[in-house]
Motif scaffolding. Structure first.
Motif, short mmCIF file in Angstrom:
data_model
loop_
_atom_site.label_atom_id
_atom_site.label_comp_id
_atom_site.label_asym_id
_atom_site.label_seq_id
_atom_site.Cartn_x
_atom_site.Cartn_y
_atom_site.Cartn_z
N VAL A 4 0.85 -1.18 0.00
CA VAL A 4 0.00 0.00 0.00
C VAL A 4 0.89 1.23 0.00
CG1 VAL A 4 -1.75 1.28 1.29
CG2 VAL A 4 -1.76 -1.23 1.30
N GLY A 5 0.56 2.23 -0.82
CA GLY A 5 1.28 3.49 -0.76
C GLY A 5 0.92 4.19 0.52
N LEU A 6 1.68 4.02 1.53
CA LEU A 6 1.24 4.37 2.85
C LEU A 6 1.55 5.80 3.25
CD1 LEU A 6 2.26 1.06 4.65
CD2 LEU A 6 -0.01 1.77 3.98
N ARG A 100 -3.24 -11.77 19.75
CA ARG A 100 -3.48 -10.60 18.90
C ARG A 100 -2.34 -9.61 19.02
NH1 ARG A 100 -9.45 -8.45 20.03
NH2 ARG A 100 -8.62 -6.78 18.73
N GLY A 104 2.01 -0.61 14.47
CA GLY A 104 2.29 0.78 14.19
C GLY A 104 2.11 1.07 12.70
N LYS A 105 2.18 2.35 12.34
CA LYS A 105 1.91 2.74 10.96
C LYS A 105 3.11 2.54 10.05
CE LYS A 105 -1.62 6.02 12.40
NZ LYS A 105 -2.05 7.44 12.43
N TYR B 33 -5.95 -14.79 11.14
CA TYR B 33 -6.36 -13.39 11.28
C TYR B 33 -6.60 -12.79 9.90
CZ TYR B 33 -3.83 -14.23 15.67
OH TYR B 33 -3.38 -14.75 16.85
N TYR B 35 -6.65 -8.91 8.25
CA TYR B 35 -6.34 -7.50 8.42
C TYR B 35 -6.65 -6.75 7.12
CZ TYR B 35 -3.40 -8.85 12.42
OH TYR B 35 -2.92 -9.35 13.61
N GLN B 37 -5.15 -3.09 5.22
CA GLN B 37 -4.06 -2.11 5.27
C GLN B 37 -4.41 -0.95 4.35
OE1 GLN B 37 -0.11 -3.23 3.74
NE2 GLN B 37 0.77 -2.37 5.61
N ASP B 38 -4.43 0.24 4.91
CA ASP B 38 -4.82 1.44 4.18
C ASP B 38 -3.83 2.55 4.43
OD1 ASP B 38 -7.67 0.26 5.52
OD2 ASP B 38 -7.65 0.55 3.36
N PRO B 39 -3.69 3.48 3.47
CA PRO B 39 -2.80 4.63 3.69
C PRO B 39 -3.17 5.37 4.97
CG PRO B 39 -3.49 4.51 1.40
CD PRO B 39 -4.29 3.48 2.14
N GLY B 40 -2.15 5.71 5.75
CA GLY B 40 -2.38 6.46 6.98
C GLY B 40 -2.74 5.60 8.17
N HIS B 41 -2.87 4.31 7.95
CA HIS B 41 -3.19 3.40 9.04
C HIS B 41 -2.20 2.26 9.07
CE1 HIS B 41 -7.18 5.20 9.76
NE2 HIS B 41 -7.23 5.35 8.46
N GLY B 42 -2.01 1.71 10.24
CA GLY B 42 -1.28 0.45 10.29
C GLY B 42 -2.22 -0.67 9.92
N LEU B 43 -1.74 -1.88 10.03
CA LEU B 43 -2.60 -3.03 9.83
C LEU B 43 -3.70 -3.01 10.89
CD1 LEU B 43 0.19 -5.61 9.21
CD2 LEU B 43 -1.66 -5.15 7.61
N LEU B 45 -7.02 -5.06 12.48
CA LEU B 45 -7.62 -6.38 12.58
C LEU B 45 -9.11 -6.33 12.30
CD1 LEU B 45 -7.12 -9.37 13.37
CD2 LEU B 45 -7.69 -8.71 15.72
N GLY B 58 -12.50 -8.09 15.41
CA GLY B 58 -11.38 -7.22 15.67
C GLY B 58 -11.86 -5.79 15.78
N GLU B 59 -10.98 -4.86 15.49
CA GLU B 59 -11.31 -3.45 15.68
C GLU B 59 -12.12 -2.84 14.55
OE1 GLU B 59 -6.71 -2.58 14.95
OE2 GLU B 59 -7.83 -0.73 15.19
N VAL B 88 -6.18 -3.23 0.80
CA VAL B 88 -5.38 -4.44 0.65
C VAL B 88 -5.64 -5.29 1.89
CG1 VAL B 88 -3.09 -5.42 0.36
CG2 VAL B 88 -3.65 -3.24 -0.71
N PHE B 90 -4.85 -8.64 4.18
CA PHE B 90 -3.84 -9.63 4.50
C PHE B 90 -4.40 -10.64 5.48
CE2 PHE B 90 -0.08 -8.16 2.45
CZ PHE B 90 -0.20 -6.78 2.37
N ARG B 106 -5.59 -7.36 -3.22
CA ARG B 106 -5.99 -5.98 -3.46
C ARG B 106 -7.43 -5.97 -3.96
NH1 ARG B 106 -3.72 -1.04 -3.97
NH2 ARG B 106 -1.62 -1.89 -3.75
#
Lengths: 113, 110
Positions: A4-6, A100, A104-105, B33, B35, B37-43, B45, B58-59, B88, B90, B106
């Motif tokens: 992902v382009g993060l 679980r 982090g980002k 699990y 997950y 994954q998006d821009p600006g966020h971590g993985l 759940l 999960g959250e 995306v 995972f 994706r």
């Protein structure tokens, strides 16, 4: 694989230099931490872990430092190589149970040849 | 990828359609699990499983459901896909405290 382009903080490092990547974790109940590496187009890959009863742990070219007082984790990569270019992020177990993790980002590391 | 495969690897769908993503493991691990994954966020759940037919939220579980009818497969279903579910995805399997990830899917919802 996928990535992902993060839009992440980026660390540019010259090939052969050492890299230091930092992570502030949030949960005082966390007693286990992992560093992951995510290369472009791939899933996250386990690098190294550390338990809260340790301050330092070394692997091959990598060292993880844990400072529980300020809830800070760092990953040091020695003699950075082009193959180290990736996103690195930390994870903590946060006392959640069921194995679980909270992630982090991440930080983007770019190795300059 | 530690014996984890995800299918499909890419999917484009339209808003309102159902979508199912599959995670398959050959490691016989108890924990699995999902997950996103998006821009600006971590993985983040979505759902997880701690055994056959044992799952929990999960959250970010709203809009998603999961099923695990056998150890090796963990399915993630979007009952009615929305554009906010473009991401995306995972899958991971758990061994002790460690988690090992699949290659990702994706998903684009138009």
């Amino acid at each position: 694989g996928e990535s992902v382009g993060l839009h992440l903080p980026t660390l540019s490092v010259q090939e052969g230099d050492n890299s230091i990547i930092n992570c502030a974790y949030s949960n005082s109940a966390s007693d286990y931490f992992i560093w992951y590496k995510q290369e472009s187009g791939k899933g996250p890959q386990f690098i190294i872990d550390i338990r809260s009863n340790m301050d330092k742990r070394q692997g091959q070219r990598v060292t993880v430092l844990l400072n529980k007082t300020v809830k800070h984790l760092s990953l040091q990569i020695a003699a950075t190589q082009p193959g180290d270019s990736a996103v690195y992020f930390c994870a903590e177990n946060g006392g959640y149970g069921n194995n679980r993790l909270a992630f982090g980002k991440g930080n983007q590391v770019v190795v300059i040849p | 990828d530690a014996g984890i495969t995800q299918s499909p690897r890419h999917k484009v769908t339209e808003t309102g359609t159902p979508v199912t993503l599959r995670c398959h493991q050959t490691e016989n691990h108890r924990y699995m699990y999902w997950y996103r994954q998006d821009p600006g966020h971590g993985l983040r759940l979505i759902h997880y499983s701690y055994g056959v037919k044992d799952t929990d939220k999960g959250e970010v579980s709203d809009g998603y459901s999961v099923s695990r009818s056998k150890t090796e497969d963990f399915l993630l279903t979007l009952e009615s896909a929305t554009s906010s579910q473009t991401s995306v995805y995972f899958c991971a399997i758990g061994l002790g405290n460690e988690q090992f990830f699949g290659p990702g899917t994706r998903l684009t919802v138009l």
